[in-house]
Design a protein around this motif. Structure first.
Motif, mmCIF file in Angstrom:
data_model
loop_
_atom_site.group_PDB
_atom_site.id
_atom_site.type_symbol
_atom_site.label_atom_id
_atom_site.label_comp_id
_atom_site.label_asym_id
_atom_site.label_seq_id
_atom_site.Cartn_x
_atom_site.Cartn_y
_atom_site.Cartn_z
ATOM 1 N N MET A 294 0.765 -1.082 0.063
ATOM 2 C CA MET A 294 -0.158 0.149 0.038
ATOM 3 C C MET A 294 0.679 1.127 0.161
ATOM 4 O O MET A 294 0.550 2.092 -0.706
ATOM 5 C CB MET A 294 -0.882 0.082 1.120
ATOM 6 N N GLU A 295 2.047 1.391 0.826
ATOM 7 C CA GLU A 295 2.872 2.395 0.942
ATOM 8 C C GLU A 295 3.443 2.713 -0.633
ATOM 9 O O GLU A 295 3.520 3.958 -0.904
ATOM 10 C CB GLU A 295 3.925 2.163 1.815
ATOM 11 N N ARG A 296 4.010 1.485 -1.150
ATOM 12 C CA ARG A 296 4.416 1.753 -2.399
ATOM 13 C C ARG A 296 3.555 2.481 -3.553
ATOM 14 O O ARG A 296 3.794 3.348 -4.451
ATOM 15 C CB ARG A 296 5.012 0.136 -3.071
ATOM 16 N N LEU A 297 2.028 1.752 -3.430
ATOM 17 C CA LEU A 297 1.170 2.243 -4.431
ATOM 18 C C LEU A 297 0.770 3.811 -4.072
ATOM 19 O O LEU A 297 0.862 4.668 -4.892
ATOM 20 C CB LEU A 297 -0.066 1.683 -4.165
ATOM 21 N N HIS A 298 0.915 4.154 -2.777
ATOM 22 C CA HIS A 298 0.578 5.289 -2.459
ATOM 23 C C HIS A 298 1.485 6.602 -3.059
ATOM 24 O O HIS A 298 1.275 7.578 -3.291
ATOM 25 C CB HIS A 298 0.341 5.722 -0.772
ATOM 26 N N GLU B 43 3.563 5.848 -5.715
ATOM 27 C CA GLU B 43 3.474 5.852 -7.006
ATOM 28 C C GLU B 43 2.297 6.663 -7.453
ATOM 29 O O GLU B 43 2.519 7.382 -8.588
ATOM 30 C CB GLU B 43 3.135 4.622 -7.652
ATOM 31 N N ALA B 44 1.223 6.990 -6.952
ATOM 32 C CA ALA B 44 0.095 7.731 -6.881
ATOM 33 C C ALA B 44 0.513 9.289 -6.958
ATOM 34 O O ALA B 44 -0.093 9.973 -7.478
ATOM 35 C CB ALA B 44 -1.272 7.591 -6.125
ATOM 36 N N ALA C 148 -15.792 -3.780 2.998
ATOM 37 C CA ALA C 148 -16.915 -2.981 2.189
ATOM 38 C C ALA C 148 -15.868 -2.008 1.401
ATOM 39 O O ALA C 148 -16.301 -1.563 0.444
ATOM 40 C CB ALA C 148 -17.961 -2.549 2.717
ATOM 41 N N VAL C 149 -14.983 -1.211 2.133
ATOM 42 C CA VAL C 149 -14.128 -0.233 1.661
ATOM 43 C C VAL C 149 -13.177 -0.561 0.401
ATOM 44 O O VAL C 149 -12.429 0.288 -0.227
ATOM 45 C CB VAL C 149 -13.731 0.862 2.918
ATOM 46 N N ARG C 150 -12.699 -1.908 0.761
ATOM 47 C CA ARG C 150 -11.383 -2.167 0.086
ATOM 48 C C ARG C 150 -11.419 -2.087 -1.224
ATOM 49 O O ARG C 150 -10.648 -1.649 -2.154
ATOM 50 C CB ARG C 150 -10.995 -3.705 0.417
ATOM 51 N N PRO C 151 -12.620 -2.515 -2.123
ATOM 52 C CA PRO C 151 -12.774 -2.397 -3.598
ATOM 53 C C PRO C 151 -12.924 -0.758 -3.708
ATOM 54 O O PRO C 151 -12.448 -0.534 -4.905
ATOM 55 C CB PRO C 151 -14.227 -3.186 -3.904
ATOM 56 N N VAL C 152 -13.235 0.056 -2.953
ATOM 57 C CA VAL C 152 -13.476 1.308 -3.215
ATOM 58 C C VAL C 152 -11.951 1.940 -3.267
ATOM 59 O O VAL C 152 -11.566 2.799 -4.204
ATOM 60 C CB VAL C 152 -14.064 2.235 -2.154
ATOM 61 N N ILE C 153 -11.129 1.494 -2.366
ATOM 62 C CA ILE C 153 -9.635 1.776 -2.556
ATOM 63 C C ILE C 153 -8.948 1.429 -3.631
ATOM 64 O O ILE C 153 -8.248 2.332 -4.247
ATOM 65 C CB ILE C 153 -9.011 1.328 -1.103
ATOM 66 N N LEU D 33 -7.280 3.775 -6.568
ATOM 67 C CA LEU D 33 -5.780 3.660 -7.071
ATOM 68 C C LEU D 33 -5.840 3.388 -8.374
ATOM 69 O O LEU D 33 -4.814 3.955 -9.208
ATOM 70 C CB LEU D 33 -5.161 2.495 -6.107
ATOM 71 N N SER D 34 -6.649 2.352 -9.077
ATOM 72 C CA SER D 34 -6.896 2.145 -10.566
ATOM 73 C C SER D 34 -7.144 3.327 -11.097
ATOM 74 O O SER D 34 -6.242 3.472 -12.234
ATOM 75 C CB SER D 34 -7.756 0.892 -10.469
ATOM 76 N N ARG D 35 -7.909 4.087 -10.765
ATOM 77 C CA ARG D 35 -8.021 5.430 -11.664
ATOM 78 C C ARG D 35 -6.919 6.343 -11.640
ATOM 79 O O ARG D 35 -6.553 6.901 -12.861
ATOM 80 C CB ARG D 35 -9.326 6.086 -11.068
ATOM 81 N N ARG D 36 -6.219 6.425 -10.528
ATOM 82 C CA ARG D 36 -5.214 7.424 -10.519
ATOM 83 C C ARG D 36 -4.016 6.877 -11.248
ATOM 84 O O ARG D 36 -3.374 7.527 -11.754
ATOM 85 C CB ARG D 36 -4.670 7.548 -8.888
ATOM 86 N N LEU D 37 -3.575 5.493 -11.366
ATOM 87 C CA LEU D 37 -2.495 4.966 -11.743
ATOM 88 C C LEU D 37 -2.776 4.436 -13.255
ATOM 89 O O LEU D 37 -1.769 3.991 -13.944
ATOM 90 C CB LEU D 37 -1.888 3.787 -11.095
ATOM 91 N N HIS D 38 -3.914 4.681 -13.722
ATOM 92 C CA HIS D 38 -4.517 4.183 -15.072
ATOM 93 C C HIS D 38 -4.384 2.774 -15.562
ATOM 94 O O HIS D 38 -3.771 2.393 -16.475
ATOM 95 C CB HIS D 38 -3.592 4.926 -15.920
ATOM 96 N N ARG D 39 -4.282 2.045 -14.429
ATOM 97 C CA ARG D 39 -4.060 0.511 -14.526
ATOM 98 C C ARG D 39 -4.815 -0.286 -13.353
ATOM 99 O O ARG D 39 -5.084 0.263 -12.322
ATOM 100 C CB ARG D 39 -2.638 0.159 -14.455
ATOM 101 N N PRO D 40 -5.324 -1.592 -13.515
ATOM 102 C CA PRO D 40 -5.947 -2.319 -12.875
ATOM 103 C C PRO D 40 -5.049 -2.644 -11.500
ATOM 104 O O PRO D 40 -3.886 -2.953 -11.823
ATOM 105 C CB PRO D 40 -6.589 -3.659 -13.418
#
Length: 440
Positions: A1-5, A7-8, A49-54, A58-65
């Motif tokens: 999660m830290e790496r993705l944050h 990268e975003a 319930a919030v995990r898919p929202v997160i 991230l997917s929208r921000r990074l433009h990849r699934p």
């Protein structure tokens, strides 16, 4: 999660704002603040319930699934609710794209005891997937995926799957997976599921070609799952055919028979071309396990069904034609210990084949040469191997590498023969020059 944050490139405040906004799109009232992000980065798990929202943020921000596993979340317990099949597909393809992690993924073993999904199982693991703001798909997107799959297949036939498979896996992750989560009519979504199944089948086939048996099996099982979700019996049977061929290659003849039999169940739902494809495979597995009494009727069935195939066929992968029927005849003869007859059929098959398919030419040439040697035709076998080595430098295939190594080993007892000795040296040189890295 830290790496993705990282990268975003978000501040913690921006992260929470994005998550809260996407939550509202899904009818969820979220009010996260910066301290929540700090907790996530420290390893505290957000509510299920919030995990898919997160992940969507991230997917929208990074433009990849972004998959559950990549974000450090446990795989969804209820895949029917959370569209787990898409997440699994993303993770499988992403691992296959990564040269470092691919070695770990490829270490998996082929299992003869793998559980085959029941076609009649009504559970649809993907029906409830929501688009979450991803684009809406139509016939254009479906056609594009089908065309790309056909192009990957052509490249595989010509050059082997070693270099093509990572590109196919990237396309699966970055384009097809988002399409599967997008909105669209029921007809379009089912056609997209079928197209994704065909691509998974092809990617699995390329993994098997490289000798990565466990990985290939994973792709085949995913192809079956997608086909079942699409209610596409043809694609489902194609994946089973792939698994049966893989089992045959590994010497598990009874398992291959079981898989082919499962593929042919409810044959009325399968197009004639696919029925012919399956019947040819069943004929060979029967020749190896049950004898001519069972094998020959299935060969006749394959010939009969191929005559029913018309221009209206919707089968994308696994087209059955006269050349493939001739190859199946050669395989059945060999399974029934008629090696001479098998050689004759292989020659007829070679005359019908597309010469542009170099990988196929290498593998088929190797098969013919090995059987020519088996019946004592040493110089004929060397001539066939010589033709095979013309195509071989253009091919990146683990199976092709192994056949060249087998060729060299097979010729060792005949080195007093000048023709055999020359062919042996050519095979050794091909390996020595690094054309066959998989065989070292």
């Amino acid at each position: 999660m830290e790496r993705l944050h990282r990268e975003a490139g978000w501040t913690q405040r921006q992260f929470t704002q994005f998550v809260n906004r996407i939550g509202s799109e899904h009818g969820m009232s979220l009010n996260y603040k910066e301290p929540s992000v700090t907790q996530w980065l420290q390893g505290q798990m957000p509510r299920r319930a919030v995990r898919p929202v997160i992940l969507e943020a991230l997917s929208r921000r990074l433009h990849r699934p972004i998959s559950y596993i990549e974000a450090g979340f446990p795989a969804p317990a209820d895949s029917a609710t959370d569209a787990g099949i898409i997440q699994e597909l993303i993770e499988l393809g992403r691992l296959d794209m990564d040269p470092v992690r691919r070695n770990l993924l490829s270490a998996g073993l082929f299992s003869v005891a793998v559980k085959i999904p029941d076609w009649r199982d009504a559970v649809d693991r993907i029906a409830s997937a929501q688009s979450g703001g991803v684009r809406r798909i139509g016939e254009g997107e479906v056609s594009m995926v089908i065309s790309m799959t056909q192009n990957f297949s052509d490249l595989d036939y010509q050059f082997g799957g070693r270099n093509t498979r990572p590109v196919a896996a990237a396309f699966l992750v970055n384009t097809v997976a988002p399409y599967l989560a997008a909105e669209g009519s029921d007809s379009v979504r089912n056609r997209m599921l079928s197209a994704a199944s065909d691509l998974c089948y092809l990617t699995g086939y390329m993994a098997v070609d490289e000798g990565q048996q466990g990985l290939g099996q994973k792709y085949y099982l995913k192809a079956m799952e997608l086909a079942r979700s699409a209610d596409d019996r043809n694609a489902y049977s194609l994946a089973l055919h792939g698994m049966s061929s893989q089992a045959l290659q590994l010497g598990h003849h009874r398992t291959a028979l079981r898989l082919t039999s499962a593929a042919m169940a409810d044959a009325s739902q399968i197009e004639p071309n696919m029925r012919a494809f399956l019947a040819g495979q069943r004929a060979y597995t029967s020749a190896l396990t049950e004898g001519s009494g069972s094998a020959l009727p299935f060969l006749r069935k394959a010939e009969m069904e191929i005559g029913k195939t018309g221009a209206a066929s919707k089968v994308v992968m696994g087209h059955y034609r006269d050349a493939v029927l001739e190859f199946d005849i050669a395989q059945v003869k060999y399974g029934l210990n008629d090696t001479v007859g098998s050689v004759q059929s292989l020659k007829r098959y070679a005359a019908l084949q597309n010469r542009g398919h170099r990988r196929r030419a290498v593998l088929d040439g190797a098969t013919l040469a090995e059987r020519q040697l088996e019946i004592g035709h040493l110089e004929a076998a060397c001539a066939t191997w010589g033709q095979m080595l013309i195509d071989y430098p253009y091919v990146q295939s683990g199976r092709a590498d192994q056949r060249v190594l087998y060729m060299a080993n097979s010729l060792k007892p005949f080195l007093k023969n000048s023709v055999a000795r020359d062919m042996y040296e050519r095979a050794r040189e091909a390996v020595r020059r690094g054309i066959a890295p998989g065989s070292k």
